[in-house]
Design a protein around this motif. Structure first.
Motif, PDB file in Angstrom:
ATOM      1  N   UNK A 170       0.810  -1.224   0.000  1.00 43.77           N
ATOM      2  CA  UNK A 170       0.000   0.000   0.000  1.00 43.77           C
ATOM      3  C   UNK A 170       0.841   1.272   0.000  1.00 43.77           C
ATOM      4  N   UNK A 171       1.993   1.210   0.633  1.00 39.89           N
ATOM      5  CA  UNK A 171       2.798   2.421   0.791  1.00 39.89           C
ATOM      6  C   UNK A 171       4.020   2.438  -0.126  1.00 39.89           C
ATOM      7  N   UNK A 172       4.049   1.511  -1.090  1.00 37.56           N
ATOM      8  CA  UNK A 172       5.174   1.450  -2.027  1.00 37.56           C
ATOM      9  C   UNK A 172       5.168   2.703  -2.912  1.00 37.56           C
ATOM     10  N   UNK A 173       6.179   3.526  -2.799  1.00 38.09           N
ATOM     11  CA  UNK A 173       6.230   4.794  -3.514  1.00 38.09           C
ATOM     12  C   UNK A 173       6.555   4.640  -4.993  1.00 38.09           C
ATOM     13  N   UNK A 174       7.201   3.545  -5.373  1.00 37.59           N
ATOM     14  CA  UNK A 174       7.614   3.366  -6.766  1.00 37.59           C
ATOM     15  C   UNK A 174       6.516   2.726  -7.620  1.00 37.59           C
ATOM     16  N   UNK A 175       5.532   2.067  -7.007  1.00 39.34           N
ATOM     17  CA  UNK A 175       4.534   1.282  -7.728  1.00 39.34           C
ATOM     18  C   UNK A 175       3.579   2.175  -8.525  1.00 39.34           C
ATOM     19  N   UNK A 213      -6.007  -1.569   3.735  1.00 46.51           N
ATOM     20  CA  UNK A 213      -5.672  -0.277   3.153  1.00 46.51           C
ATOM     21  C   UNK A 213      -5.783   0.816   4.213  1.00 46.51           C
ATOM     22  N   UNK A 214      -4.726   1.597   4.427  1.00 40.04           N
ATOM     23  CA  UNK A 214      -4.794   2.690   5.398  1.00 40.04           C
ATOM     24  C   UNK A 214      -5.692   3.814   4.891  1.00 40.04           C
ATOM     25  N   UNK A 227      -0.940   4.033  -1.774  1.00 36.63           N
ATOM     26  CA  UNK A 227      -0.589   3.977  -3.190  1.00 36.63           C
ATOM     27  C   UNK A 227      -0.292   5.374  -3.746  1.00 36.63           C
ATOM     28  N   UNK A 228       0.739   6.029  -3.277  1.00 37.94           N
ATOM     29  CA  UNK A 228       1.006   7.423  -3.653  1.00 37.94           C
ATOM     30  C   UNK A 228       1.328   7.631  -5.127  1.00 37.94           C
ATOM     31  N   UNK A 229       1.779   6.567  -5.849  1.00 40.02           N
ATOM     32  CA  UNK A 229       2.192   6.730  -7.246  1.00 40.02           C
ATOM     33  C   UNK A 229       1.382   5.870  -8.206  1.00 40.02           C
ATOM     34  N   UNK A 230       0.412   5.099  -7.708  1.00 36.63           N
ATOM     35  CA  UNK A 230      -0.311   4.135  -8.533  1.00 36.63           C
ATOM     36  C   UNK A 230      -1.219   4.841  -9.538  1.00 36.63           C
ATOM     37  N   UNK A 231      -0.996   4.549 -10.849  1.00 39.43           N
ATOM     38  CA  UNK A 231      -1.785   5.161 -11.912  1.00 39.43           C
ATOM     39  C   UNK A 231      -2.648   4.154 -12.658  1.00 39.43           C
ATOM     40  N   UNK A 232      -2.274   2.879 -12.636  1.00 39.03           N
ATOM     41  CA  UNK A 232      -3.032   1.839 -13.343  1.00 39.03           C
ATOM     42  C   UNK A 232      -3.353   0.708 -12.389  1.00 39.03           C
ATOM     43  N   UNK A 240      -6.660   5.774  -3.832  1.00 32.95           N
ATOM     44  CA  UNK A 240      -5.549   5.917  -4.786  1.00 32.95           C
ATOM     45  C   UNK A 240      -5.588   7.342  -5.338  1.00 32.95           C
ATOM     46  N   UNK A 241      -4.815   8.257  -4.787  1.00 32.47           N
ATOM     47  CA  UNK A 241      -4.951   9.676  -5.104  1.00 32.47           C
ATOM     48  C   UNK A 241      -4.597  10.064  -6.533  1.00 32.47           C
ATOM     49  N   UNK A 242      -3.737   9.274  -7.219  1.00 34.49           N
ATOM     50  CA  UNK A 242      -3.328   9.660  -8.574  1.00 34.49           C
ATOM     51  C   UNK A 242      -3.742   8.613  -9.615  1.00 34.49           C
TER      52      UNK A 242
END
Length: 433
Positions: free
Chosen positions: A134-139, A152-153, A158-163, A184-186
């Motif tokens: 959930x907190x993986x910044x690269x994903x 899920x917090x 998911x700071x970088x999740x787009x797909x 999923x903010x982005x």
């Protein structure tokens, strides 16, 4: 003979002399099992596989579970410290999910960008994914095709999740799903699919994604009517395939550009609640500019003020009258495409009801008409003639026949006398369009 041997040597030399970065890129297109095998080619190839950024593990390339698991663990253990761009895992059976958990954690530690986990086999078991996911910044890309749950917090998720692509099973954890779809903010692309095993399970799906641009929902031939709420202010593309048309509520989707609605069960019109569900769906997407859908008989249609391009699938001669309502409420329509699919037998002779007025879009905006699977029935002819006669700015019409025996010249003559001067009318077999 000597020349041939020399050319072979040169070819081998060219490959051997390629930079390591290029060789690594080439290996990234192979299943990892075969990438590892290249280590025996020469001393230069020995360790290249250990830094390939894409890992692709597929169970079908192995004879048993033990050999597959052992291979995955050896590859991850012997890799160098470089990052993993994509980690793809596909397996039919997992006896010990803790091992998979460890593989996922390893990918996360190596700053994985794309993660795909597929394990479709045990629908009675739910697997808990690691919290670190959930907190993986690269994903940025996540594909989950298995029965899973994830804690899920409420923030920082998911700071970088787009797909995101998720396959839902009969034992899907509903709360987990909704937290995932709303934290999923982005997120820009979301795909939700179900399998046949979920036939009698009712899903309540809540999607709230501020940056979502493309949404695909495939419910297939699920027997249950699901409940879906979508709040996506930046949504541009909607693809919906639902055998029965579940309950959809779209809120704040005024940015919608294109919607493709596929109802595989056309006999859903006999469901007493069908009309209400269609009415709610269309009201939510009324700002769409490009719409592909079946005609909706008996529904309360909203005003489609932004609609420019309309593709209709007509399955019933009795439904032709719904074209009148759609045209009436699509004031700015410029393109109309219609597939005259095979009619239900009891409606074959149903007459076309001549409108008592000409819709505004025909008088001022409609420029192109494309009719496909035209069979020349009386109702078909009347619809086509009405469009041709009353479309004042029409500059192109195409009529594609589905019957190879249909007389092309006769159809052309039928319409030609109604045509505006120099209006191109094309009548041809459907297969050529």
């Amino acid at each position: 003979m000597a020349l041939k041997s020399k050319s072979r040597y040169c070819a081998k030399d060219r490959i051997r002399e390629l930079p390591v970065e290029v060789l690594r890129h080439i290996l990234s297109f192979l299943p990892t099992k075969y990438a590892v095998r290249t280590s025996c080619l020469s001393s230069k190839w020995k360790n290249i596989w250990a830094s390939v950024p894409i890992l692709n593990f597929h169970h079908d390339y192995f004879s048993g579970d033990a050999g597959f698991s052992m291979f995955v663990e050896r590859v991850l253990f012997m890799r160098d410290s470089s990052d993993i761009q994509r980690f793809s895992l596909c397996c039919r059976q997992i006896q010990d999910f803790s091992r998979v958990d460890g593989w996922i954690r390893t990918a996360i530690r190596r700053n994985v960008v794309e993660l795909s986990i597929s394990a479709i086999f045990d629908r009675l078991r739910i697997y808990e994914l690691p919290k670190s996911l959930c907190i993986c910044k690269s994903l940025m890309f996540l594909e989950l095709l298995l029965n899973f749950t994830i804690k899920v917090p409420t923030s920082g998720c998911f700071p970088s999740l787009k797909y995101l692509c998720v396959m839902l099973f009969g034992m899907a954890d509903k709360d987990s799903m909704n937290r995932l779809f709303s934290q999923c903010p982005v997120l820009e692309v979301l795909t939700i699919k179900t399998v046949s095993g979920i036939r009698h399970v009712v899903l309540d799906i809540n999607i709230s994604a501020p940056e979502l641009k493309m949404l695909t929902i495939y419910l297939g031939r699920a027997g249950a009517l699901h409940n879906l709420f979508v709040n996506a202010p930046k949504l541009e593309n909607l693809n919906l395939c639902d055998s029965r048309l579940s309950n959809y509520i779209f809120e704040n989707v005024k940015s919608l550009i294109k919607a493709d609605i596929d109802l595989s069960d056309q006999f859903g019109i006999y469901d007493p609640g069908y009309v209400n569900r269609v009415t709610a769906l269309l009201a939510g997407i009324s700002h769409v500019k490009y719409l592909s859908a079946p005609s909706f008989e008996g529904c309360c249609l909203p005003a489609f003020d932004s609609l420019k391009h309309l593709e209709l699938d007509l399955y019933d001669c009795n439904i032709f009258k719904s074209i009148n309502e759609l045209l009436k409420r699509s004031l700015n329509l410029e393109y109309l495409g219609a597939n005259f699919n095979e009619c239900i037998e009891e409606y074959l002779e149903h007459p076309w009801i001549q409108p008592n007025f000409v819709p505004n879009c025909l008088l001022s905006y409609l420029k192109t008409v494309s009719i496909r699977k035209f069979e020349g029935r009386q109702a078909d002819m009347e619809v086509a003639k009405f469009l041709l006669k009353n479309s004042k700015v029409l500059n192109n019409i195409t009529i594609a026949t589905s019957d190879p025996q249909c007389a092309k010249k006769e159809l052309y003559k039928e319409f030609c006398f109604l045509a505006i001067s120099q209006l191109p009318i094309r009548v041809s077999p459907f297969a050529s369009i």
